[in-house]
Write an enzyme that holds these catalytic residues in place. Structure first.
Site, mmCIF file in Angstrom:
data_model
loop_
_atom_site.group_PDB
_atom_site.id
_atom_site.type_symbol
_atom_site.label_atom_id
_atom_site.label_comp_id
_atom_site.label_asym_id
_atom_site.label_seq_id
_atom_site.Cartn_x
_atom_site.Cartn_y
_atom_site.Cartn_z
ATOM 1 N N LYS A 154 0.846 -1.195 0.000
ATOM 2 C CA LYS A 154 0.000 0.000 0.000
ATOM 3 C C LYS A 154 0.879 1.243 0.000
ATOM 4 O O LYS A 154 1.845 1.332 0.757
ATOM 5 C CB LYS A 154 -0.914 0.002 1.224
ATOM 6 C CG LYS A 154 -1.775 1.250 1.323
ATOM 7 C CD LYS A 154 -2.844 1.135 2.385
ATOM 8 C CE LYS A 154 -2.307 1.393 3.744
ATOM 9 N NZ LYS A 154 -3.367 1.618 4.761
ATOM 10 N N SER B 58 -4.189 3.806 -17.118
ATOM 11 C CA SER B 58 -3.253 3.279 -16.129
ATOM 12 C C SER B 58 -2.962 4.340 -15.079
ATOM 13 O O SER B 58 -3.557 5.405 -15.090
ATOM 14 C CB SER B 58 -1.948 2.885 -16.796
ATOM 15 O OG SER B 58 -1.403 4.018 -17.434
ATOM 16 N N TYR C 185 -3.759 -0.277 -13.714
ATOM 17 C CA TYR C 185 -2.474 -0.973 -13.652
ATOM 18 C C TYR C 185 -1.339 0.033 -13.646
ATOM 19 O O TYR C 185 -1.507 1.192 -14.022
ATOM 20 C CB TYR C 185 -2.328 -1.969 -14.806
ATOM 21 C CG TYR C 185 -2.367 -1.334 -16.172
ATOM 22 C CD1 TYR C 185 -1.190 -0.926 -16.808
ATOM 23 C CD2 TYR C 185 -3.571 -1.121 -16.823
ATOM 24 C CE1 TYR C 185 -1.236 -0.327 -18.062
ATOM 25 C CE2 TYR C 185 -3.618 -0.528 -18.066
ATOM 26 C CZ TYR C 185 -2.447 -0.147 -18.690
ATOM 27 O OH TYR C 185 -2.484 0.461 -19.919
#
Length: 117
Positions: A9, A25, A58
């Protein structure tokens, strides 16, 4: 059996750009990618603290030391420059592995998005 658990994270980074006319993305500073143990192309969940949006995209590698956090393509509609987000990656692992796994948690400096020394 495998379960999905928190892998990594990046907590509270500031969006530096939103590029609608791009293939989609999130472009991240290379230093953040490496420190979070992320891989280019890896799926991540984005949580926008400012507006409550939550979505997947992504990772694309940006310049080292740039502090870049740019949402591209349709994801650019879910943020504004200056928003604070959390970037979350999950991993599938066995229950046994998950019990002992320690996720990577990063807390970059605001507002520069750079790692603490």
């Amino acid at each position: 059996m495998t379960i999905e658990v928190l892998y990594s994270k990046i907590h509270r980074v500031r969006v530096t750009g939103a590029e609608l006319n791009y293939i989609g993305s999130i472009t991240l500073d290379s230093d953040l990618i490496d420190a979070a143990k992320l891989i280019e192309g890896q799926k991540v969940t984005i949580v926008n603290i400012d507006n409550g949006e939550r979505f997947d995209t992504y990772v694309i590698r940006g310049g080292s030391g740039s502090g870049e956090v740019t949402l591209n393509g349709p994801a650019a509609r879910r943020v504004q420059k200056g928003d604070v987000i959390i970037i979350i990656a999950y991993a599938a692992m066995s229950v046994e592995e998950a019990r002992s796994y320690q996720p990577t948690l990063l807390f970059p400096e605001e507002p520069t998005n750079r790692l603490r020394a």
